[in-house]
Write a protein that holds these residues in place. Structure first.
Motif, PDB file in Angstrom:
ATOM      1  N   SER A   7       0.605  -0.721  -0.177  1.00 36.15           N
ATOM      2  CA  SER A   7       0.273   0.664  -0.360  1.00 36.15           C
ATOM      3  C   SER A   7       1.333   1.360   0.332  1.00 36.15           C
ATOM      4  O   SER A   7       1.767   1.282   0.840  1.00 36.15           O
ATOM      5  N   LYS A   8       0.935   1.966  -1.186  1.00 38.93           N
ATOM      6  CA  LYS A   8       1.490   3.323  -1.184  1.00 38.93           C
ATOM      7  C   LYS A   8       0.614   4.723  -1.632  1.00 38.93           C
ATOM      8  O   LYS A   8      -0.203   4.323  -3.508  1.00 38.93           O
ATOM      9  N   ARG A   9       0.494   5.684  -1.035  1.00 45.31           N
ATOM     10  CA  ARG A   9      -0.392   6.599  -0.699  1.00 45.31           C
ATOM     11  C   ARG A   9       0.477   8.233  -0.978  1.00 45.31           C
ATOM     12  O   ARG A   9       1.429   7.931  -0.699  1.00 45.31           O
ATOM     13  N   TYR A  12       0.937   9.766   2.311  1.00 46.25           N
ATOM     14  CA  TYR A  12       1.576   8.483   3.273  1.00 46.25           C
ATOM     15  C   TYR A  12       2.924   8.221   2.613  1.00 46.25           C
ATOM     16  O   TYR A  12       3.378   8.386   1.547  1.00 46.25           O
ATOM     17  N   SER A  15       5.556   2.875   2.288  1.00 54.13           N
ATOM     18  CA  SER A  15       4.853   2.034   1.746  1.00 54.13           C
ATOM     19  C   SER A  15       4.831   1.141   3.143  1.00 54.13           C
ATOM     20  O   SER A  15       5.850   0.881   3.334  1.00 54.13           O
ATOM     21  N   TYR A  16       4.119   0.558   3.005  1.00 52.55           N
ATOM     22  CA  TYR A  16       3.054  -0.032   3.901  1.00 52.55           C
ATOM     23  C   TYR A  16       3.165  -1.784   3.123  1.00 52.55           C
ATOM     24  O   TYR A  16       2.233  -1.610   2.156  1.00 52.55           O
ATOM     25  N   VAL A  53      -2.111  -5.781   8.861  1.00 52.25           N
ATOM     26  CA  VAL A  53      -0.899  -4.660   7.990  1.00 52.25           C
ATOM     27  C   VAL A  53       0.318  -4.978   8.731  1.00 52.25           C
ATOM     28  O   VAL A  53      -0.057  -4.208  10.335  1.00 52.25           O
ATOM     29  N   LEU A  64      -4.021   5.582  12.020  1.00 49.07           N
ATOM     30  CA  LEU A  64      -3.103   4.909  11.001  1.00 49.07           C
ATOM     31  C   LEU A  64      -3.815   6.237  10.157  1.00 49.07           C
ATOM     32  O   LEU A  64      -4.705   7.314   9.945  1.00 49.07           O
ATOM     33  N   LEU A  68      -4.613   4.490   4.156  1.00 49.45           N
ATOM     34  CA  LEU A  68      -3.994   2.728   4.218  1.00 49.45           C
ATOM     35  C   LEU A  68      -5.104   2.196   4.920  1.00 49.45           C
ATOM     36  O   LEU A  68      -5.364   0.996   4.705  1.00 49.45           O
ATOM     37  N   ASP A  71      -7.685   1.228   2.138  1.00 41.79           N
ATOM     38  CA  ASP A  71      -6.349   0.338   1.331  1.00 41.79           C
ATOM     39  C   ASP A  71      -7.374  -1.516   2.233  1.00 41.79           C
ATOM     40  O   ASP A  71      -7.768  -1.874   1.541  1.00 41.79           O
ATOM     41  N   CYS A  72      -7.058  -1.377   3.602  1.00 38.05           N
ATOM     42  CA  CYS A  72      -6.539  -2.589   4.864  1.00 38.05           C
ATOM     43  C   CYS A  72      -8.502  -3.146   4.657  1.00 38.05           C
ATOM     44  O   CYS A  72      -8.274  -3.946   3.903  1.00 38.05           O
TER      45      CYS A  72
END
Length: 215
Positions: A7-9, A12, A15-16, A53, A64, A68, A71-72
């Motif tokens: 997950s990358k936006r 933030y 990346s997670y 995550v 959070l 993110l 996304d989760c």
């Protein structure tokens, strides 16, 4: 097998890693060998994948990034056979350390140690753009979760010892500084009464005409 997603936006700065087991047997291993930095997601009152995550040490799970969390939640909904077909699905999440597993529970089933540490997020509908973006990052791996856990615990132990050592050094330095400050305050006028200074201020060693200096 474990599926890993990224997950990358823009909102933030890093990346997670998001991951989940392929089936309920692997979910058992994820439950058993999770980390205290992992955050667990599941569809509320529905069958779904166990989605995690991985956060960084010291990172708060209660704050959070919204992207993110979305996304989760979307990934969890998409990996629920029934939940994926529905709108208005509720996703629950909690730290891995709050999961409770007892001998009488079915495979893949968990409870919670503290209900106060369970949060819920409402997912109105599936957002294909999010799910598709995450699926493009999916990687299948066969990790040795037990060994990874052993390595992680060693790292945490070493980090904890280093932090403790640094803290002890800081405390000692502060104690020494306070001790020195107290000593300096207590002995601030010691030089004034030294033999040399007393001799300089004494009239006994002056000549008879010393008073002429004031004339």
């Amino acid at each position: 097998m474990v599926y890993y997603f990224t997950s990358k936006r823009e909102e933030y700065d890093r990346s997670y890693v998001i991951y989940m087991g392929k089936h309920k047997e692997e979910n058992e291993d994820l439950i058993k060998y999770g980390r205290d930095t992992d955050l667990w997601f599941h569809a509320d009152n529905l069958s779904s994948a166990h989605v995690y995550v991985r956060l960084e040490i010291g990172e708060s799970w209660e704050s959070l990034p919204e992207g993110l969390l979305e996304d989760c939640a979307q990934l969890t909904k998409a990996n629920s056979i029934e939940g994926n077909k529905r709108d208005n699905v509720v996703i629950v999440y909690t730290p891995w350390s709050n999961l409770r597993k007892t001998n009488g529970m079915a495979v893949g089933q968990v409870g919670f140690k503290k209900e106060k540490q369970v949060r819920k997020v409402h997912v109105p509908t599936r957002i294909n753009a999010i799910v598709n973006r995450l699926n493009k990052t999916k990687v299948e791996k066969f990790p040795d979760l037990q060994q990874e856990n052993v390595d992680y615990q060693k790292l945490r132990h070493a980090s904890s010892r280093a932090e403790q050592s640094a803290r002890m050094k800081r405390d000692q330095a502060e104690a020494n500084a306070k001790k020195k400050a107290a000593w300096d305050k207590e002995h601030a006028y010691d030089d004034m009464f030294s033999d040399e200074n007393l001799a300089r201020s004494s009239n006994q060693s002056r000549g008879n005409d010393w008073e002429d200096d004031f004339m």
